[in-house]
Design a protein around this motif. Structure first.
Motif, PDB file in Angstrom:
ATOM      1  N   UNK A   1      95.067   3.299  70.357  1.00  0.00           N
ATOM      2  CA  UNK A   1      94.373   3.491  69.087  1.00  0.00           C
ATOM      3  C   UNK A   1      93.689   2.183  68.683  1.00  0.00           C
ATOM      4  N   UNK A   2      92.475   2.314  68.184  1.00  0.00           N
ATOM      5  CA  UNK A   2      91.685   1.161  67.731  1.00  0.00           C
ATOM      6  C   UNK A   2      91.549   1.234  66.213  1.00  0.00           C
ATOM      7  N   UNK A   3      91.785   0.128  65.560  1.00  0.00           N
ATOM      8  CA  UNK A   3      91.573   0.037  64.112  1.00  0.00           C
ATOM      9  C   UNK A   3      90.353  -0.841  63.842  1.00  0.00           C
ATOM     10  N   UNK A   4      89.544  -0.413  62.895  1.00  0.00           N
ATOM     11  CA  UNK A   4      88.318  -1.129  62.547  1.00  0.00           C
ATOM     12  C   UNK A   4      88.276  -1.374  61.040  1.00  0.00           C
ATOM     13  N   UNK A   5      87.901  -2.589  60.658  1.00  0.00           N
ATOM     14  CA  UNK A   5      87.795  -2.935  59.243  1.00  0.00           C
ATOM     15  C   UNK A   5      86.448  -3.602  59.000  1.00  0.00           C
ATOM     16  N   UNK A   6      85.646  -3.017  58.120  1.00  0.00           N
ATOM     17  CA  UNK A   6      84.336  -3.575  57.776  1.00  0.00           C
ATOM     18  C   UNK A   6      84.450  -4.426  56.514  1.00  0.00           C
ATOM     19  N   UNK A   7      83.698  -5.495  56.486  1.00  0.00           N
ATOM     20  CA  UNK A   7      83.563  -6.328  55.292  1.00  0.00           C
ATOM     21  C   UNK A   7      82.129  -6.808  55.198  1.00  0.00           C
ATOM     22  N   UNK A   8      81.763  -7.274  54.031  1.00  0.00           N
ATOM     23  CA  UNK A   8      80.475  -7.934  53.888  1.00  0.00           C
ATOM     24  C   UNK A   8      79.429  -7.195  53.091  1.00  0.00           C
ATOM     25  N   UNK A   9      79.724  -6.000  52.631  1.00  0.00           N
ATOM     26  CA  UNK A   9      78.737  -5.281  51.841  1.00  0.00           C
ATOM     27  C   UNK A   9      78.553  -5.904  50.477  1.00  0.00           C
ATOM     28  N   UNK A  10      77.579  -5.380  49.741  1.00  0.00           N
ATOM     29  CA  UNK A  10      77.336  -5.888  48.396  1.00  0.00           C
ATOM     30  C   UNK A  10      75.993  -5.463  47.873  1.00  0.00           C
ATOM     31  N   UNK A  11      75.601  -6.104  46.783  1.00  0.00           N
ATOM     32  CA  UNK A  11      74.325  -5.823  46.120  1.00  0.00           C
ATOM     33  C   UNK A  11      73.369  -6.971  46.416  1.00  0.00           C
ATOM     34  N   UNK A  12      72.167  -6.636  46.849  1.00  0.00           N
ATOM     35  CA  UNK A  12      71.173  -7.650  47.179  1.00  0.00           C
ATOM     36  C   UNK A  12      69.805  -7.151  46.764  1.00  0.00           C
ATOM     37  N   UNK A  13      68.918  -8.068  46.441  1.00  0.00           N
ATOM     38  CA  UNK A  13      67.548  -7.675  46.094  1.00  0.00           C
ATOM     39  C   UNK A  13      66.745  -7.391  47.355  1.00  0.00           C
ATOM     40  N   UNK A  14      65.735  -6.579  47.207  1.00  0.00           N
ATOM     41  CA  UNK A  14      64.840  -6.280  48.324  1.00  0.00           C
ATOM     42  C   UNK A  14      64.285  -7.590  48.895  1.00  0.00           C
ATOM     43  N   UNK A  15      64.257  -7.655  50.228  1.00  0.00           N
ATOM     44  CA  UNK A  15      63.822  -8.866  50.896  1.00  0.00           C
ATOM     45  C   UNK A  15      64.960  -9.810  51.247  1.00  0.00           C
ATOM     46  N   UNK A  16      66.130  -9.545  50.690  1.00  0.00           N
ATOM     47  CA  UNK A  16      67.281 -10.397  50.925  1.00  0.00           C
ATOM     48  C   UNK A  16      68.005 -10.063  52.211  1.00  0.00           C
ATOM     49  N   UNK A  17      69.143 -10.739  52.411  1.00  0.00           N
ATOM     50  CA  UNK A  17      69.920 -10.590  53.635  1.00  0.00           C
ATOM     51  C   UNK A  17      71.395 -10.375  53.326  1.00  0.00           C
ATOM     52  N   UNK A  18      72.067  -9.706  54.233  1.00  0.00           N
ATOM     53  CA  UNK A  18      73.518  -9.551  54.203  1.00  0.00           C
ATOM     54  C   UNK A  18      74.023  -9.559  55.640  1.00  0.00           C
ATOM     55  N   UNK A  19      75.268  -9.991  55.823  1.00  0.00           N
ATOM     56  CA  UNK A  19      75.898  -9.883  57.122  1.00  0.00           C
ATOM     57  C   UNK A  19      77.175  -9.072  56.995  1.00  0.00           C
ATOM     58  N   UNK A 107      85.115   7.585  68.283  1.00  0.00           N
ATOM     59  CA  UNK A 107      86.442   8.144  68.019  1.00  0.00           C
ATOM     60  C   UNK A 107      87.218   7.394  66.948  1.00  0.00           C
ATOM     61  N   UNK A 108      86.937   6.134  66.786  1.00  0.00           N
ATOM     62  CA  UNK A 108      87.636   5.332  65.778  1.00  0.00           C
ATOM     63  C   UNK A 108      86.607   4.858  64.764  1.00  0.00           C
ATOM     64  N   UNK A 109      86.954   4.956  63.486  1.00  0.00           N
ATOM     65  CA  UNK A 109      86.024   4.623  62.418  1.00  0.00           C
ATOM     66  C   UNK A 109      86.675   3.670  61.416  1.00  0.00           C
ATOM     67  N   UNK A 110      85.856   2.795  60.872  1.00  0.00           N
ATOM     68  CA  UNK A 110      86.306   1.990  59.753  1.00  0.00           C
ATOM     69  C   UNK A 110      86.160   2.763  58.453  1.00  0.00           C
ATOM     70  N   UNK A 111      86.516   2.118  57.363  1.00  0.00           N
ATOM     71  CA  UNK A 111      86.495   2.797  56.067  1.00  0.00           C
ATOM     72  C   UNK A 111      85.109   2.736  55.408  1.00  0.00           C
ATOM     73  N   UNK A 112      84.251   1.871  55.896  1.00  0.00           N
ATOM     74  CA  UNK A 112      82.896   1.760  55.353  1.00  0.00           C
ATOM     75  C   UNK A 112      82.784   0.665  54.311  1.00  0.00           C
ATOM     76  N   UNK A 113      81.578   0.137  54.181  1.00  0.00           N
ATOM     77  CA  UNK A 113      81.290  -0.864  53.165  1.00  0.00           C
ATOM     78  C   UNK A 113      79.930  -0.538  52.541  1.00  0.00           C
ATOM     79  N   UNK A 114      79.868  -0.624  51.222  1.00  0.00           N
ATOM     80  CA  UNK A 114      78.657  -0.239  50.501  1.00  0.00           C
ATOM     81  C   UNK A 114      77.634  -1.370  50.522  1.00  0.00           C
ATOM     82  N   UNK A 115      76.412  -1.021  50.872  1.00  0.00           N
ATOM     83  CA  UNK A 115      75.275  -1.934  50.783  1.00  0.00           C
ATOM     84  C   UNK A 115      74.269  -1.323  49.813  1.00  0.00           C
ATOM     85  N   UNK A 116      73.929  -2.065  48.781  1.00  0.00           N
ATOM     86  CA  UNK A 116      72.961  -1.600  47.796  1.00  0.00           C
ATOM     87  C   UNK A 116      71.828  -2.604  47.705  1.00  0.00           C
ATOM     88  N   UNK A 117      70.602  -2.134  47.917  1.00  0.00           N
ATOM     89  CA  UNK A 117      69.424  -2.991  47.867  1.00  0.00           C
ATOM     90  C   UNK A 117      68.586  -2.575  46.664  1.00  0.00           C
TER      91      UNK A 117
END
Length: 119
Positions: A1-19, A107-117
């Motif tokens: 079994x593989x576990x996946x954890x996403x991080x790094x989402x957030x709110x950014x203005x158009x033209x900006x960057x996120x990792x 087959x294995x999924x993380x919980x997701x992270x919200x990205x809002x632009x």
């Protein structure tokens, strides 16, 4: 079994960057590739990018080519999605997923992270 954890989402203005980061644990030896997909309510889940676990071969959706870069840190068992020149239409929940072979579904999924632009 593989576990996946996403991080790094957030709110950014158009033209900006996120990792975004996707940290894998468990039976990582079973991973063939990690993909990033995104989900908007009321729409189908959309493929964004993928990278193979061993060779780091990459593939991108046309909508993100030239703006997003997927990469992997083998020492950390982590896959990154660098997102530049973000657009409001990139707003979604971003999920990472693992598949065990080239012709297998994810087959294995993380919980997701919200990205809002914002525009």
């Amino acid at each position: 079994q593989v576990q996946l954890v996403e991080t790094g989402g957030g709110l950014v203005q158009a033209g900006g960057s996120l990792r975004l980061s996707c940290a894998a644990s468990g039976r990582t030896s079973s991973i063939y590739a990690i993909g990033w997909l995104r989900q908007v309510p009321g729409k189908e889940r959309e493929f964004v990018a993928t990278i193979t676990w061993t060779d780091s071969d990459t593939s991108y959706a046309e909508s993100v080519k030239g703006r997003f870069t997927i990469s992997r840190d083998s020492a950390k068992d982590t896959v990154y999605l660098q997102m530049n020149h973000l657009k409001p239409e990139d707003t979604a929940v971003y999920l990472c997923a693992a598949r065990p072979g080239a012709y297998y579904n994810y087959r294995s999924w993380g919980q997701g992270t919200q990205v809002t632009v914002s525009s």
